[in-house]
Design a protein around this motif. Structure first.
Motif, PDB file in Angstrom:
ATOM      1  N   ILE A 596       0.854  -1.189   0.000  1.00 60.37           N
ATOM      2  CA  ILE A 596       0.000   0.000   0.000  1.00 60.37           C
ATOM      3  C   ILE A 596       0.886   1.233   0.000  1.00 60.37           C
ATOM      4  N   LEU A 597       0.676   2.092  -0.986  1.00 58.96           N
ATOM      5  CA  LEU A 597       1.421   3.347  -1.044  1.00 58.96           C
ATOM      6  C   LEU A 597       0.780   4.418  -0.174  1.00 58.96           C
ATOM      7  N   LYS A 598      -0.571   4.462  -0.166  1.00 57.54           N
ATOM      8  CA  LYS A 598      -1.257   5.461   0.642  1.00 57.54           C
ATOM      9  C   LYS A 598      -2.707   5.042   0.831  1.00 57.54           C
ATOM     10  N   ASN A 599      -3.254   5.354   1.998  1.00 53.25           N
ATOM     11  CA  ASN A 599      -4.647   5.078   2.318  1.00 53.25           C
ATOM     12  C   ASN A 599      -5.381   6.411   2.382  1.00 53.25           C
ATOM     13  N   PHE A 600      -6.380   6.578   1.481  1.00 53.64           N
ATOM     14  CA  PHE A 600      -7.125   7.830   1.397  1.00 53.64           C
ATOM     15  C   PHE A 600      -8.399   7.811   2.240  1.00 53.64           C
ATOM     16  N   GLY A 601      -8.575   6.815   3.046  1.00 51.37           N
ATOM     17  CA  GLY A 601      -9.706   6.784   3.955  1.00 51.37           C
ATOM     18  C   GLY A 601     -10.922   6.114   3.359  1.00 51.37           C
ATOM     19  N   PRO A 602     -11.959   5.963   4.155  1.00 52.07           N
ATOM     20  CA  PRO A 602     -13.185   5.287   3.680  1.00 52.07           C
ATOM     21  C   PRO A 602     -14.038   6.215   2.827  1.00 52.07           C
ATOM     22  N   ASP A 603     -14.819   5.594   1.923  1.00 57.17           N
ATOM     23  CA  ASP A 603     -15.748   6.341   1.095  1.00 57.17           C
ATOM     24  C   ASP A 603     -17.108   6.393   1.767  1.00 57.17           C
ATOM     25  N   GLN A 604     -18.147   6.755   1.000  1.00 53.73           N
ATOM     26  CA  GLN A 604     -19.487   6.872   1.571  1.00 53.73           C
ATOM     27  C   GLN A 604     -20.012   5.525   2.056  1.00 53.73           C
ATOM     28  N   ALA A 605     -19.590   4.463   1.385  1.00 50.30           N
ATOM     29  CA  ALA A 605     -20.037   3.135   1.800  1.00 50.30           C
ATOM     30  C   ALA A 605     -19.163   2.548   2.897  1.00 50.30           C
ATOM     31  N   GLY A 606     -18.178   3.307   3.377  1.00 53.49           N
ATOM     32  CA  GLY A 606     -17.309   2.814   4.423  1.00 53.49           C
ATOM     33  C   GLY A 606     -16.174   1.944   3.925  1.00 53.49           C
ATOM     34  N   LYS A 607     -15.950   1.908   2.601  1.00 52.55           N
ATOM     35  CA  LYS A 607     -14.888   1.098   2.026  1.00 52.55           C
ATOM     36  C   LYS A 607     -13.612   1.911   1.936  1.00 52.55           C
ATOM     37  N   GLU A 608     -12.507   1.276   2.369  1.00 52.11           N
ATOM     38  CA  GLU A 608     -11.229   1.960   2.330  1.00 52.11           C
ATOM     39  C   GLU A 608     -10.769   2.139   0.880  1.00 52.11           C
ATOM     40  N   CYS A 609     -10.282   3.338   0.557  1.00 53.38           N
ATOM     41  CA  CYS A 609      -9.756   3.641  -0.779  1.00 53.38           C
ATOM     42  C   CYS A 609      -8.233   3.627  -0.682  1.00 53.38           C
ATOM     43  N   LEU A 610      -7.628   2.580  -1.237  1.00 53.22           N
ATOM     44  CA  LEU A 610      -6.198   2.352  -1.092  1.00 53.22           C
ATOM     45  C   LEU A 610      -5.493   2.537  -2.432  1.00 53.22           C
ATOM     46  N   ALA A 611      -4.320   3.151  -2.366  1.00 52.89           N
ATOM     47  CA  ALA A 611      -3.455   3.275  -3.546  1.00 52.89           C
ATOM     48  C   ALA A 611      -2.314   2.281  -3.385  1.00 52.89           C
ATOM     49  N   ARG A 612      -2.332   1.227  -4.178  1.00 55.03           N
ATOM     50  CA  ARG A 612      -1.335   0.174  -4.073  1.00 55.03           C
ATOM     51  C   ARG A 612      -0.244   0.361  -5.130  1.00 55.03           C
ATOM     52  N   ASP A 613       0.868  -0.286  -4.876  1.00 59.53           N
ATOM     53  CA  ASP A 613       2.012  -0.193  -5.777  1.00 59.53           C
ATOM     54  C   ASP A 613       1.706  -0.904  -7.094  1.00 59.53           C
ATOM     55  N   PHE A 614       2.447  -0.613  -8.130  1.00 56.40           N
ATOM     56  CA  PHE A 614       2.218  -1.152  -9.465  1.00 56.40           C
ATOM     57  C   PHE A 614       3.557  -1.418 -10.136  1.00 56.40           C
ATOM     58  N   GLU A 615       3.511  -2.205 -11.182  1.00 58.63           N
ATOM     59  CA  GLU A 615       4.715  -2.527 -11.946  1.00 58.63           C
ATOM     60  C   GLU A 615       5.084  -1.351 -12.844  1.00 58.63           C
ATOM     61  N   SER A 616       6.377  -1.062 -12.920  1.00 62.89           N
ATOM     62  CA  SER A 616       6.866   0.070 -13.706  1.00 62.89           C
ATOM     63  C   SER A 616       8.045  -0.363 -14.559  1.00 62.89           C
ATOM     64  N   ASP A 617       8.276   0.381 -15.628  1.00 61.90           N
ATOM     65  CA  ASP A 617       9.415   0.121 -16.509  1.00 61.90           C
ATOM     66  C   ASP A 617      10.693   0.803 -16.022  1.00 61.90           C
ATOM     67  N   TYR A 618      10.583   1.600 -14.970  1.00 62.36           N
ATOM     68  CA  TYR A 618      11.733   2.354 -14.493  1.00 62.36           C
ATOM     69  C   TYR A 618      12.190   1.830 -13.135  1.00 62.36           C
ATOM     70  N   LYS A 619      13.436   2.102 -12.841  1.00 61.90           N
ATOM     71  CA  LYS A 619      14.029   1.650 -11.591  1.00 61.90           C
ATOM     72  C   LYS A 619      13.586   2.549 -10.445  1.00 61.90           C
ATOM     73  N   GLU A 620      13.628   1.959  -9.236  1.00 62.01           N
ATOM     74  CA  GLU A 620      13.316   2.731  -8.040  1.00 62.01           C
ATOM     75  C   GLU A 620      14.353   3.836  -7.859  1.00 62.01           C
ATOM     76  N   GLY A 621      13.871   5.033  -7.539  1.00 64.09           N
ATOM     77  CA  GLY A 621      14.745   6.166  -7.336  1.00 64.09           C
ATOM     78  C   GLY A 621      14.980   7.016  -8.561  1.00 64.09           C
ATOM     79  N   SER A 622      14.577   6.524  -9.751  1.00 58.95           N
ATOM     80  CA  SER A 622      14.751   7.318 -10.967  1.00 58.95           C
ATOM     81  C   SER A 622      13.689   8.406 -11.039  1.00 58.95           C
TER      82      SER A 622
END
Length: 669
Positions: A596-622
């Motif tokens: 999980i990169l960041k948690n933006f909190g629950p929505d109107q239905a009480g469901k957590e809105c999460l931003a998860r990591d993803f695959e990238s073509d670039y190296k970490e730190g670039s």
């Protein structure tokens, strides 16, 4: 000086005419005779020194007075001459036979009809001469042979015939027939083009009736037909009097369209001129009714004028009664009456209703699938022509070609496009370009004929993702404000889809476009009646989400009801593949394994809105990796606000991409 039994070579050994030609000059013969005598003297001296008998020499001595005895064998030269003579005889015999055959062949050729009077005649230009063969013994013939010329030195060439070089077999005949058949087929296919008249100026009626000349190309002349002028004169007279049914139908259709356009212009003038009065209220319905009444009054006045003219013609007695004209006028009046009645009935039935709605959403957000379900499932009208299906959208886009082209023209005039400089588009500047003539607006005129057509009985559906950017420009050109159907999709899914479809399209650029398109769609549609949906809701339960959308468009936004009210489940299955739903569930299960990169909190239905990591073509730190992550978190903040509802408010604070600074790479220590 020599043995008489063996004559010298200078003497002829035979007088036959078949002997070979063998001659030598006097100097050569003298030298040869001198060598022979010297050789004979040496042999005689050698035989005396050896104690042999002088009489055994094959030559007799010059000082002796008696003849010596003949040698035991002839000299080698005489022996070689005897062996060569039969071979020369056979060769000369063969040559003689060959020459006789050639002579006979040429004589036969000269005796043919038209072949001339003979090879030796002066007309053919050849001399008739003979050829002889002599032997070394025939000196008289040798002298004459040097002066003679060969009879066949200037023979004419043998006759050349095509059959001598090529013989027609069965196979060659088949090939020739096939070629002729192909050539004939090409001529038949090209005959319409050959016979078609490409006259630069078409002939008029006077040219045909009065016999005027007209330049027509080959293949279009009918001068040889008897009675052509009378037939043309009669046909033109009938055409001028009655006209063809097709021409009249086309003319009636054009008049109807022209009347509809004039009606629209009258409505606009009435709305603009009497905007402050009661006639301009209720969405322009009163103005349309006033325009129809005005047009009916004009038609009645025209009818009265025609009646007066007809009465005058009857009084003057010019011509008989024109029943065809009366029938056409009666039909026109009936058509106008029914059209007016239908227009008034439609105004009464659709009074205060929106004529249609527009689907707004970012590219690759499921707008095509949603539009296809509404068009096929409920009968909303899109018009045409539409953009066809492609590899990335097999069910079709449901986008009008004229609207897409006009949106591109609006954006290109401001150095923008669907994927670049979209945030710099100015709707007011586009209208100025239209008024100044900097854009043709050719495609827009065609689109407005459909969108502003008040005679439609079905509500229209207009879908183009570019409308998120150009909507304010179109609102100034539409007679009635449409409703809005807004849909969105997860930003990472949209960016990944664009990266897969487009060449040299980065994930960072796709996330940026997602933010801009959704922001512009909500900002530009503010104040209009809007219905919201999501791509995830369509996939999750289409049989519940689609009827909800249709009901809100009809009752909440007051859009004209569609002709179909019940959605077919089989139709939904053709648009939404169960495999896609299964793949979507598997993809979500894999995403849960990402950090999980960041948690933006629950929505109107009480469901957590999460931003998860993803695959990238670039190296970490670039720098590229950092830019992707920052834009992804900004897009996820908007997405979570859309899910929760704050993003639909007027005072929502959107990300400031214009002043966003791209991060730099982390330096490795």
């Amino acid at each position: 000086d020599h043995d008489p039994q063996y004559p010298t070579p200078a003497q002829p050994t035979s007088t036959s005419s078949h002997s070979p030609l063998f001659t030598m000059d006097s100097t050569s013969l003298a030298n040869r005779e001198r060598r022979r005598k010297a050789a004979a003297s040496r042999r005689t001296a050698r035989s005396g020194n050896d104690g042999g008998t002088p009489g055994r020499s094959k030559y007799r001595d010059a000082d002796d007075g008696h003849a010596q005895q003949t040698p035991e064998r002839p000299p080698p030269q005489q022996q070689w001459q005897r062996q060569r003579q039969p071979l020369e005889t056979n060769l000369l015999s063969s040559l003689s036979q060959a020459l006789n055959i050639i002579d006979q062949h040429n004589n036969d050729f000269s005796d043919r009809p038209g072949g001339g009077e003979g090879i030796g005649s002066s007309t053919n230009g050849y001399d008739s001469e003979t050829i002889t063969f002599s032997t070394p013994n025939n000196k008289a013939s040798i002298g004459h042979d040097s002066e003679r010329k060969s009879k066949y030195s200037k023979l004419p060439p043998p006759p050349s015939q095509f059959s001598s070089y090529y013989k027609f077999s069965r196979i060659s005949l088949y090939f020739l027939l096939a070629f002729m058949a192909c050539y004939l087929l090409v001529l038949i296919c090209c005959y319409p083009m050959i016979s078609y008249s490409n006259a630069d100026v078409l002939p008029t009626d006077d040219d045909f009736v009065k016999g005027g000349k007209h330049h027509i190309k080959r293949g279009a002349s009918f001068q040889h037909i008897r009675g052509r002028k009378n037939f043309i004169r009669a046909s033109h007279a009938v055409t001028d009097k009655l006209g063809t049914l097709k021409e009249r139908a086309v003319r009636w259709e054009e008049e109807a369209k022209r009347g509809a356009l004039e009606l629209q212009e009258t409505e606009k003038e009435l709305i603009d001129s009497i905007a402050g009065g009661t006639i301009g209220r209720r969405g322009g319905a009163d103005a349309r009714r006033a325009g129809l009444l005005l047009e009916r009054a004009v038609n009645d006045f025209d009818g009265q004028v025609l009646e007066a003219e007809r009465e005058e013609d009857k009084k003057k007695g010019t011509g008989g009664h024109d029943h065809w004209k009366d029938a056409v006028e009666a039909w026109d009046k009936e058509f106008v009456r029914k059209r007016d009645t239908m227009a008034i009935a439609l105004d009464n039935a659709h009074e205060g209703k929106a004529p249609g709605f527009m689907v707004l959403g970012m590219h690759r957000s499921g707008t095509s699938m949603l539009s296809g379900l509404l068009v096929k499932g409920y009968g909303y009208e899109t018009g045409g022509p539409l953009i066809g299906a492609s590899f990335d959208n097999e069910k079709g886009f449901y986008e009008r070609i004229d609207v897409v082209l006009q949106n591109d023209e609006f954006m290109y005039a401001q150095n923008a496009g669907w994927s670049w400089n979209v945030n710099e588009y100015d709707p007011q500047k586009a209208l100025e370009h239209k008024q100044q003539g900097r854009i043709t607006f050719k495609e827009g005129k065609t689109a407005l004929k459909f969108l502003n057509n008040h005679m439609k009985t079905k509500p229209y559906l207009q879908k183009d993702p570019r409308m998120c950017i150009t909507l304010p420009t179109w609102l100034k050109l539409l007679d009635d404000k449409p409703a809005i159907l807004f849909t969105y999709r997860h930003p990472l899914e949209v960016a990944m889809s664009l990266k897969h479809r487009e060449n040299n399209f980065s994930l960072e650029h796709g996330l940026r476009l997602w933010i801009v398109y959704n922001m512009k769609a909500l900002q530009n549609s503010n104040g209009l009646c809007r219905v919201f949906s999501t791509n995830e809701a369509i996939f999750k339960d289409p049989m519940d989400e689609l009827p909800r959308i249709m009901n809100e468009l009809t009752h909440k936004c007051n859009v004209i009801p569609p002709p179909i009210h019940v959605l077919s489940e089989d139709l939904v299955d053709t648009f939404i593949d169960p495999k896609l739903q299964h793949n979507k569930k598997e993809k979500k299960a894999k995403e849960k394994e990402q950090r999980i990169l960041k948690n933006f909190g629950p929505d109107q239905a009480g469901k957590e809105c999460l931003a998860r990591d993803f695959e990238s073509d670039y190296k970490e730190g670039s720098a590229n990796r950092k830019a992707e992550v920052e834009l992804y978190l900004m897009a996820m903040k908007v997405y979570c606000d859309l899910e929760g509802g704050p993003a639909f408010t007027e005072d929502y604070e959107w990300p400031d991409l214009a002043h966003w600074q791209r991060p730099v790479a982390t330096q490795q220590v």
